[in-house]
Design a protein around this motif. Structure first.
Motif, short mmCIF file in Angstrom:
data_model
loop_
_atom_site.label_atom_id
_atom_site.label_comp_id
_atom_site.label_asym_id
_atom_site.label_seq_id
_atom_site.Cartn_x
_atom_site.Cartn_y
_atom_site.Cartn_z
N ASN A 129 0.83 -1.20 0.00
CA ASN A 129 0.00 0.00 0.00
C ASN A 129 0.87 1.26 0.00
OD1 ASN A 129 -2.44 1.45 0.07
ND2 ASN A 129 -2.37 1.57 2.30
N LEU A 130 1.95 1.25 0.80
CA LEU A 130 2.87 2.38 0.84
C LEU A 130 3.50 2.61 -0.53
CD1 LEU A 130 4.26 4.47 2.78
CD2 LEU A 130 6.10 2.79 3.00
N ILE A 131 3.94 1.55 -1.17
CA ILE A 131 4.55 1.66 -2.50
C ILE A 131 3.53 2.16 -3.51
CG2 ILE A 131 5.53 0.31 -4.41
CD1 ILE A 131 6.83 -1.46 -2.18
N ASP A 132 2.33 1.62 -3.48
CA ASP A 132 1.28 2.07 -4.41
C ASP A 132 0.98 3.56 -4.23
OD1 ASP A 132 1.11 -0.51 -5.38
OD2 ASP A 132 -0.72 -1.01 -4.26
N GLN A 133 0.85 3.99 -2.97
CA GLN A 133 0.57 5.40 -2.71
C GLN A 133 1.75 6.29 -3.11
OE1 GLN A 133 -0.83 6.26 1.26
NE2 GLN A 133 -2.10 4.42 1.29
N LEU A 134 2.97 5.80 -2.90
CA LEU A 134 4.15 6.59 -3.28
C LEU A 134 4.18 6.83 -4.78
CD1 LEU A 134 6.83 7.96 -2.55
CD2 LEU A 134 7.93 5.72 -2.84
N PHE A 135 3.94 5.78 -5.56
CA PHE A 135 4.01 5.94 -7.02
C PHE A 135 2.80 6.68 -7.59
CE2 PHE A 135 7.29 2.68 -6.54
CZ PHE A 135 8.31 3.36 -7.18
N ALA A 136 1.79 6.91 -6.77
CA ALA A 136 0.66 7.75 -7.19
C ALA A 136 0.97 9.23 -6.94
CB ALA A 136 -0.61 7.34 -6.44
N CYS A 137 2.06 9.53 -6.25
CA CYS A 137 2.45 10.92 -5.96
C CYS A 137 2.98 11.60 -7.22
CB CYS A 137 3.52 10.98 -4.87
SG CYS A 137 2.93 10.52 -3.23
N SER A 138 2.90 12.92 -7.23
CA SER A 138 3.42 13.67 -8.38
C SER A 138 4.95 13.68 -8.40
CB SER A 138 2.87 15.10 -8.37
OG SER A 138 3.33 15.78 -7.22
N ALA A 139 5.59 13.53 -7.25
CA ALA A 139 7.05 13.52 -7.17
C ALA A 139 7.49 12.41 -6.20
CB ALA A 139 7.56 14.88 -6.70
N PRO A 140 7.45 11.15 -6.64
CA PRO A 140 7.69 10.04 -5.72
C PRO A 140 9.15 9.80 -5.34
CG PRO A 140 7.35 9.20 -7.92
CD PRO A 140 7.10 10.69 -7.98
N TYR A 141 10.08 10.47 -5.96
CA TYR A 141 11.50 10.13 -5.78
C TYR A 141 12.12 10.68 -4.50
CZ TYR A 141 10.73 8.89 -10.59
OH TYR A 141 10.21 8.34 -11.72
N ARG A 142 11.61 11.80 -4.00
CA ARG A 142 12.22 12.44 -2.84
C ARG A 142 11.16 12.88 -1.84
NH1 ARG A 142 17.46 12.65 -3.06
NH2 ARG A 142 18.49 12.73 -5.06
N SER A 143 11.56 12.87 -0.57
CA SER A 143 10.69 13.39 0.49
C SER A 143 10.66 14.91 0.38
CB SER A 143 11.22 12.97 1.87
OG SER A 143 12.38 13.72 2.19
N PRO A 144 9.75 15.58 1.06
CA PRO A 144 9.72 17.05 1.00
C PRO A 144 11.03 17.69 1.47
CG PRO A 144 7.72 16.22 2.02
CD PRO A 144 8.63 15.05 1.84
N SER A 145 11.77 16.99 2.33
CA SER A 145 13.04 17.54 2.80
C SER A 145 14.22 17.14 1.91
CB SER A 145 13.30 17.10 4.25
OG SER A 145 13.34 15.70 4.33
N GLY A 146 13.95 16.38 0.84
CA GLY A 146 14.98 16.06 -0.12
C GLY A 146 15.62 14.69 0.03
N ARG A 147 15.17 13.89 1.01
CA ARG A 147 15.73 12.55 1.16
C ARG A 147 15.19 11.63 0.06
NH1 ARG A 147 13.75 12.51 6.35
NH2 ARG A 147 12.97 10.41 6.01
N THR A 148 16.02 10.71 -0.40
CA THR A 148 15.63 9.76 -1.42
C THR A 148 14.63 8.76 -0.84
OG1 THR A 148 17.79 9.98 -2.46
CG2 THR A 148 16.51 8.03 -3.03
N CYS A 149 13.53 8.54 -1.56
CA CYS A 149 12.50 7.60 -1.09
C CYS A 149 12.86 6.16 -1.44
CB CYS A 149 11.15 7.94 -1.71
SG CYS A 149 10.47 9.50 -1.12
N PHE A 150 13.54 5.96 -2.56
CA PHE A 150 13.91 4.61 -2.96
C PHE A 150 15.05 4.69 -3.96
CE2 PHE A 150 10.82 6.04 -6.03
CZ PHE A 150 11.33 5.61 -7.24
N ILE A 151 15.74 3.57 -4.10
CA ILE A 151 16.76 3.47 -5.14
C ILE A 151 16.46 2.21 -5.94
CG2 ILE A 151 18.58 4.74 -3.94
CD1 ILE A 151 19.77 2.09 -3.05
N THR A 152 16.88 2.22 -7.17
CA THR A 152 16.66 1.05 -8.02
C THR A 152 18.00 0.53 -8.50
OG1 THR A 152 16.41 2.45 -9.98
CG2 THR A 152 14.39 1.83 -8.84
N PHE A 153 18.06 -0.77 -8.70
CA PHE A 153 19.24 -1.44 -9.22
C PHE A 153 18.83 -2.25 -10.43
CE2 PHE A 153 20.36 -0.98 -4.72
CZ PHE A 153 21.64 -0.47 -4.80
#
Length: 164
Positions: A129-153
């Motif tokens: 649910n958290l992942i689904d909601q994150l990818f529904a965001c307009s800017a899912p890559y970073r938190s409002p303070s600029g921290r990375t939400c996820f990394i991909t390999f």
């Protein structure tokens, strides 16, 4: 980073709530009285309409005392209304140096105060649910303070890291 992801989701939700439609409020069975330091009470009086748009139902009771009649219905963080409000005011004051508008500052502060915390155990369904909601965001890559939400390999990168 579940905390950064949760902050991003909540930030967009709260910012949208203040710009379009207020968050639902869960009314308290027994209203709670809270007394704040004079500086915090003054700040709360200044931003009270915006805080109530975030789902709180708070009214002044005279002096530095306020009555909490309700809190955001989706709060779900295990925090009491008083603690959430105190954290919100602390975050808001910490963000003042960023010179954000009141709505953006409150959305960031509320998201930070109400977000999931690092290490908090989640079920598989909660994670999905958290992942689904994150990818529904307009800017899912970073938190409002600029921290990375996820990394991909890439698969090749993972294989290289584990086979070397």
């Amino acid at each position: 980073d579940q905390q950064a992801a949760s902050e991003r989701i909540l930030y967009e939700r709260y910012l949208g709530a203040m710009q379009h439609q207020p968050v639902s409020t869960q009314q308290a069975l027994f209203p709670k009285t809270i007394e704040l330091a004079p500086a915090d009470a003054s700040l709360l009086r200044d931003i009270l309409p915006e805080i109530n748009q975030l789902g709180f139902d708070i009214a002044g009771f005279g002096g530095d005392t306020f009555i909490i009649h309700g809190a955001p219905a989706d709060m779900g963080t295990g925090l009491t209304e008083e603690i959430l409000l105190e954290r919100l005011l602390t975050q808001y004051k910490n963000n003042l140096e960023l010179e954000l508008g009141v709505q953006e500052n409150l959305a960031r502060s509320m998201a930070r105060s109400a977000s999931l915390k690092r290490g908090q155990l989640l079920s598989v369904m909660e994670m999905q649910n958290l992942i689904d909601q994150l990818f529904a965001c307009s800017a899912p890559y970073r938190s409002p303070s600029g921290r990375t939400c996820f990394i991909t390999f890439e698969l090749e990168e993972l294989q290289r890291r584990f086979n070397s």
